[in-house]
Design a protein around this motif. Sequence first.
Motif, short mmCIF file in Angstrom:
data_model
loop_
_atom_site.label_atom_id
_atom_site.label_comp_id
_atom_site.label_asym_id
_atom_site.label_seq_id
_atom_site.Cartn_x
_atom_site.Cartn_y
_atom_site.Cartn_z
N MET A 227 45.86 55.07 42.57
CA MET A 227 45.37 53.74 42.94
C MET A 227 46.23 52.66 42.28
N ASP A 228 46.67 51.70 43.06
CA ASP A 228 47.43 50.58 42.50
C ASP A 228 46.40 49.54 42.03
N ILE A 229 46.01 49.64 40.78
CA ILE A 229 44.91 48.80 40.27
C ILE A 229 45.26 47.32 40.33
N GLN A 230 46.52 46.99 40.04
CA GLN A 230 46.93 45.57 40.09
C GLN A 230 46.72 45.02 41.51
N LYS A 231 47.24 45.77 42.48
CA LYS A 231 47.21 45.29 43.86
C LYS A 231 45.81 45.38 44.50
N GLU A 232 45.15 46.51 44.27
CA GLU A 232 43.89 46.74 44.99
C GLU A 232 42.67 46.14 44.31
N ILE A 233 42.77 45.93 42.99
CA ILE A 233 41.59 45.42 42.28
C ILE A 233 41.87 44.03 41.69
N VAL A 234 42.85 43.95 40.80
CA VAL A 234 43.10 42.70 40.07
C VAL A 234 43.44 41.55 41.03
N ASP A 235 44.40 41.81 41.92
CA ASP A 235 44.83 40.74 42.84
C ASP A 235 43.78 40.41 43.90
N MET A 236 42.84 41.30 44.10
CA MET A 236 41.82 41.06 45.13
C MET A 236 40.57 40.38 44.56
N CYS A 237 40.52 40.20 43.24
CA CYS A 237 39.34 39.59 42.62
C CYS A 237 39.29 38.10 43.00
N PRO A 238 38.22 37.65 43.67
CA PRO A 238 38.20 36.26 44.16
C PRO A 238 38.20 35.22 43.05
N THR A 239 37.73 35.57 41.87
CA THR A 239 37.70 34.57 40.79
C THR A 239 38.80 34.85 39.74
N GLU A 240 39.66 35.80 40.04
CA GLU A 240 40.78 36.15 39.16
C GLU A 240 40.34 36.38 37.73
N CYS A 241 39.25 37.13 37.57
CA CYS A 241 38.72 37.32 36.21
C CYS A 241 39.04 38.71 35.66
N ILE A 242 39.90 39.47 36.36
CA ILE A 242 40.21 40.82 35.90
C ILE A 242 41.67 40.91 35.45
N SER A 243 41.90 41.67 34.38
CA SER A 243 43.29 41.94 33.99
C SER A 243 43.46 43.43 33.68
N TRP A 244 44.69 43.92 33.87
CA TRP A 244 44.99 45.36 33.67
C TRP A 244 46.43 45.46 33.19
N ASP A 245 46.60 46.00 31.97
CA ASP A 245 47.96 46.09 31.45
C ASP A 245 48.49 47.53 31.49
N GLY A 246 47.84 48.35 32.23
CA GLY A 246 48.29 49.75 32.32
C GLY A 246 47.51 50.66 31.39
N SER A 247 46.85 50.06 30.38
CA SER A 247 46.06 50.92 29.49
C SER A 247 44.62 50.41 29.33
N GLU A 248 44.45 49.08 29.40
CA GLU A 248 43.09 48.55 29.24
C GLU A 248 42.71 47.66 30.43
N PHE A 249 41.51 47.90 30.94
CA PHE A 249 40.98 47.14 32.08
C PHE A 249 39.98 46.13 31.52
N LYS A 250 40.25 44.83 31.71
CA LYS A 250 39.37 43.81 31.14
C LYS A 250 38.77 42.93 32.23
N ILE A 251 37.50 42.53 32.03
CA ILE A 251 36.84 41.61 32.96
C ILE A 251 36.30 40.44 32.15
N ASP A 252 36.63 39.22 32.59
CA ASP A 252 36.04 38.04 31.97
C ASP A 252 34.71 37.79 32.70
N ASN A 253 33.63 38.35 32.17
CA ASN A 253 32.35 38.32 32.89
C ASN A 253 31.79 36.92 33.12
N GLU A 254 32.24 35.96 32.27
CA GLU A 254 31.81 34.56 32.45
C GLU A 254 32.22 34.03 33.82
N ASP A 255 33.39 34.47 34.26
CA ASP A 255 33.93 33.97 35.53
C ASP A 255 33.63 34.87 36.72
N CYS A 256 32.99 36.00 36.47
CA CYS A 256 32.73 36.96 37.56
C CYS A 256 31.67 36.41 38.53
#
Lengths: 72, 394
Positions: free
Chosen positions: B246-275
């Motif tokens: 799965m291309d997490i950057q393309k399929e998840i991070v870039d598809m997040c409508p509020t751009e609150c997700i980040s992925w550096d290849g080892s840690e998946f982070k969500i800024d829940n305030e903006d979700c």
Amino acid sequence: MEKEELKKIIYQLVEKSTGKKKLKQSDILKKVAADQGIDKSEVKAALRELMDAGELIFTYFGGSFVEIPPKE
Amino acid sequence: MSMKHQTPLLDELEKGTFPSFVKEIKRAAEHSDYAQDLLGLLELSYKEKVTHWKHGGIVGVRGYGAGVIGRYSDIPDQFPGVAHFHTVRVNQPSGFFYTTKALREICEVWDKYGSGLTNMHGSTGDIILLGTKTENLEPIFAELSSKGWDLGGSGSAVRTPSCCLGAARCEWANIDAMSITNEITQHYQDEMHRPAFPYKFKFKVAGCAVDCIASIARADMSIIGTWRGDIRIDQGEVKNYAQGGMDIQKEIVDMCPTECISWDGSEFKIDNEDCSRCMHCIAKMTKALRPGTEKGATILLGSKAPIVTGALMSWVIVPFMKMEPPYTELFELVDKIWEWWDEYGKNRERIGELIERLSFTTFLKEVGLKPQPAMVKEPRRDPFFFWSEEDIEK
């Protein structure tokens, strides 16, 4: 207020407006409740008995109305 | 049985790989006069390019103002089998679950009194029984009632509430959509059977924001399951998804409508305030992400199809409501909304149209709800933010 009396008032209201204005259920509830100083739920219960007895019916012409059933 | 009418135009619609409604009507016509004449009438309509149906006003069962839609042919002498062809709406069970026995019951009643044609299900959700005579309506109602069925809504009434499968078959459900739908149906029996409103009112309950039943576009009141708090993340499972291709950057991070997700290849982070709790990431990575533990529903109001005026989408009116039996908070809110609609709504004006006409601010004030940032009318448009001419000049 006696339910039978209330039913009579509702029926007369519908009868009086026949041919002039089609009444919605909410028109009847609002008017009778305000005129008689009673709660809408009382009017609703009386109206329901009139419907169940077939003395009044619901009709639909672009909206739902309460009317006297047509004579056969 | 030979066909009573020649149907060269309808026959064309039997060709091709998809199942055809013509084929089904022809099958019904083997034992039903209704279906025989329905084919004839339909063929004539195709030929003349005009409909031969009239809408019927006074038809129904005693005590009810809803559940039957009157339909008459305007050429009954030519097609006596469909002189009356009324539709009966039957209240469907939540989530459309049936036993085979229940379906047979319905079909037996309909073969006995109707055309044998059904429509599973109508756009409102009900079981639609197509085509019967006026004199058959009371016997149909009596037989269905004796077997535990009831009629659905029609006219200016609460329409049969419907929902997705919810927790019964779906891993994403945040609320018990079927229980809520059942409770709403039971609670508002009177409003469903005896039309009391300016126009129709539809409830639809979706277990989550994926909204498979499109409640946001199809219901006057949409109840959509959501949660409060942080999305639960299993970092190990996120890595499994990445290793699985799965291309997490393309399929998840870039598809997040509020751009609150980040992925550096080892840690998946969500800024829940903006979700915005759209469920996209959760639906894509079911094993790695789960909603927060405090579940409830977002209540939206006002959508409708373009019948009288244009289509509307629902607006958020309550961002989060706990949805637990006996659902008192929901019913109190609905009663207040109806009271306002009943007071100010014109005939055939849906609740969404009334809000458009009198303004959302007026609605909130009258119903006693506080304005909140989540109540956006559409993306990037806030109904409480007004630009003055000075602001525009700047």
